[in-house]
Design a protein around this motif. Structure first.
Motif, short mmCIF file in Angstrom:
data_model
loop_
_atom_site.label_atom_id
_atom_site.label_comp_id
_atom_site.label_asym_id
_atom_site.label_seq_id
_atom_site.Cartn_x
_atom_site.Cartn_y
_atom_site.Cartn_z
N PRO A 1 6.20 8.84 -10.76
CA PRO A 1 5.14 9.81 -10.49
C PRO A 1 3.98 9.22 -9.69
N ALA A 2 3.22 10.13 -9.08
CA ALA A 2 2.13 9.71 -8.20
C ALA A 2 1.05 8.98 -8.98
N PRO A 3 0.38 8.04 -8.34
CA PRO A 3 -0.69 7.30 -9.03
C PRO A 3 -1.89 8.21 -9.31
N ASP A 4 -2.45 8.08 -10.48
CA ASP A 4 -3.58 8.93 -10.86
C ASP A 4 -4.79 8.73 -9.95
N ILE A 5 -4.93 7.54 -9.38
CA ILE A 5 -6.14 7.26 -8.62
C ILE A 5 -6.17 7.99 -7.28
N MET A 6 -5.00 8.39 -6.74
CA MET A 6 -5.02 9.03 -5.42
C MET A 6 -4.13 10.25 -5.30
N GLY A 7 -3.41 10.63 -6.34
CA GLY A 7 -2.59 11.82 -6.27
C GLY A 7 -1.35 11.63 -5.41
N GLU A 8 -0.68 12.74 -5.12
CA GLU A 8 0.57 12.68 -4.36
C GLU A 8 0.31 12.44 -2.87
N THR A 9 1.08 11.54 -2.29
CA THR A 9 1.11 11.38 -0.84
C THR A 9 2.43 11.96 -0.35
N HIS A 10 2.35 12.99 0.46
CA HIS A 10 3.55 13.71 0.90
C HIS A 10 4.12 13.17 2.21
N ALA A 11 3.26 12.60 3.05
CA ALA A 11 3.73 12.08 4.33
C ALA A 11 2.76 10.99 4.80
N PHE A 12 3.32 9.99 5.46
CA PHE A 12 2.51 8.95 6.09
C PHE A 12 3.17 8.57 7.40
N LEU A 13 2.34 8.39 8.42
CA LEU A 13 2.84 8.03 9.74
C LEU A 13 1.83 7.09 10.38
N ALA A 14 2.30 6.00 10.95
CA ALA A 14 1.43 5.09 11.71
C ALA A 14 1.96 4.99 13.13
N VAL A 15 1.09 5.26 14.08
CA VAL A 15 1.42 5.11 15.50
C VAL A 15 0.58 3.97 16.04
N HIS A 16 1.25 2.90 16.48
CA HIS A 16 0.55 1.71 16.99
C HIS A 16 0.94 1.50 18.44
N LYS A 17 -0.06 1.56 19.31
CA LYS A 17 0.15 1.37 20.75
C LYS A 17 1.21 2.32 21.30
N GLY A 18 1.15 3.56 20.79
CA GLY A 18 2.01 4.61 21.33
C GLY A 18 3.37 4.72 20.69
N LEU B 1 0.84 -1.21 0.00
CA LEU B 1 0.00 0.00 0.00
C LEU B 1 0.86 1.26 0.00
N LEU B 2 1.95 1.24 0.77
CA LEU B 2 2.84 2.40 0.79
C LEU B 2 3.58 2.53 -0.54
N GLY B 3 3.92 1.41 -1.15
CA GLY B 3 4.55 1.46 -2.47
C GLY B 3 3.66 2.13 -3.49
N LEU B 4 2.36 1.85 -3.43
CA LEU B 4 1.42 2.50 -4.33
C LEU B 4 1.33 3.99 -4.04
N ALA B 5 1.14 4.35 -2.77
CA ALA B 5 0.91 5.75 -2.42
C ALA B 5 2.11 6.63 -2.74
N PHE B 6 3.32 6.08 -2.57
CA PHE B 6 4.53 6.88 -2.77
C PHE B 6 5.17 6.62 -4.13
N SER B 7 4.41 6.07 -5.06
CA SER B 7 4.91 5.93 -6.43
C SER B 7 5.30 7.29 -6.97
#
Length: 348
Positions: A49-66, A41-47
């Protein structure tokens, strides 16, 4: 505030997990997480050029259990980069009102303190802060981000209303009886932000200092850049830049029921108030509470959502916070939200 027992519980900070007031604790993904699926999923989002279906993803962060368990940035952006909030600022405004309610300086169930509505025969004088927070004020306001479309939000933020955003919104006529109709409107948030300034007795730089003393500094947020109009009103509908890590800190405050490292920032029940559903029309695909959206990543999830794909999503059952910033047009929004839901599924 009254607690709503029908809402899913909010997880406490795990023992031995430090609060991220200074630095975020970092951990590897748990063995129970679908790491391969998340990587895809991250590979798709940060392709690029950006994927046409979702545009550019500039940042992603996941916080799990703190703990931060996944973090990625676009091109030359980094953990030090600040990102626009757009309407995520509405949820920050909700927090500011909560702090004032905690201190007995504001009553959300009382009529809002709006000078333009004080004539005895003005039906708007009965609109409460609760109705404003629930987007059920009944005010006529067109929320369309298209120029030359008769959009009130564009005129308020960038046109004739930009010098006094709250005054512009407060002069909108009543279209429905207050409390009877839900209609998402950025103007209501700027009215709320001015009410907060009146309760604090400060505008501009002084109100900014109060925001930091009361909300940002106690939870370790250092990067926040709130914007103000010429009247000194915080443009609480739309403008508070911050790093992805600081948006995650704000999310953690709500995940931990408004408390932080032994200090109560928001009054008890305030987070439940944010996620208690408001009746919305059938065509609205997401639920809405009080200045927070509901249900994007499954039942019980709630989120701060912003224009062009800015999201801070909380999934209490998983103790999971997802932050996404990017540049996605309206037509790509549904796919971005589906993508976030799929990311959450990797943690189930």
């Amino acid at each position: 505030m009254t607690r709503h027992t029908s809402l899913p519980g909010l997880p406490p900070q795990p023992k031995a997990t430090p609060w991220p007031t200074a630095d975020w604790p970092v951990a590897d993904l748990s063995d129970t997480v679908d790491a391969a699926g998340l990587d895809d999923l991250l590979g798709l989002a940060f392709s690029d050029p950006a994927p046409d279906i979702m545009g550019e993803t500039h940042a992603f962060l996941a916080v799990h259990k703190g703990h931060i368990v996944s973090e990625r940035y676009w091109r030359d952006l980094s953990a030090e980069s600040t990102f626009p909030s757009w309407s995520q600022a509405k949820s920050i405004t909700h927090a500011l009102i909560g702090i004032l309610a905690r201190d007995g300086r504001i009553d959300v169930n009382a009529p809002a303190n709006v000078p333009e509505w004080q004539d005895e025969d003005d039906p708007r004088r009965h609109i409460t802060l609760d109705q404003l927070l629930r987007m059920s004020s009944g005010l006529k306001f067109t929320e369309v981000y298209v120029e030359d479309s008769g959009s009130d939000v564009v005129e308020m933020l960038f046109g004739a209303g930009k010098a006094d955003v709250a005054g512009f919104a407060a002069n909108c006529p009543l279209e429905h009886e207050p409390g009877t109709t839900w209609s998402y409107a950025s103007g209501t948030t700027n009215i709320i932000a001015r009410c907060a300034a009146q309760a604090v007795g400060a505008t501009g730089a002084a109100f900014r200092s109060w925001m930091f003393d009361a909300l940002f500094h106690p939870i370790g947020v250092r990067s926040a850049l709130p914007k103000f109009d010429a009247q000194g009103t915080f443009i609480g509908s739309s403008f508070c830049y911050a790093t992805a890590r600081d948006f995650a800190r704000f999310g953690l405050l709500y995940m931990r029921d408004g408390a932080w490292d032994g200090q109560r920032i928001l009054p008890e029940g305030w987070v439940d108030y944010a996620r208690t559903p408001t009746e919305t029309p059938p065509e609205e695909t997401l639920g809405y509470g009080a200045h927070w959206w509901l249900g994007m990543c499954g039942p019980g999830s709630f989120s701060a959502n912003g224009f062009k794909g800015q999201y801070t999503v909380l999934v209490p059952e998983l103790d999971l916070i997802l932050v996404r910033h990017g540049n996605s047009v309206d037509e790509q929004g549904d796919e971005v939200r589906r993508w976030l839901a799929q990311v959450a599924e990797c943690f189930r």
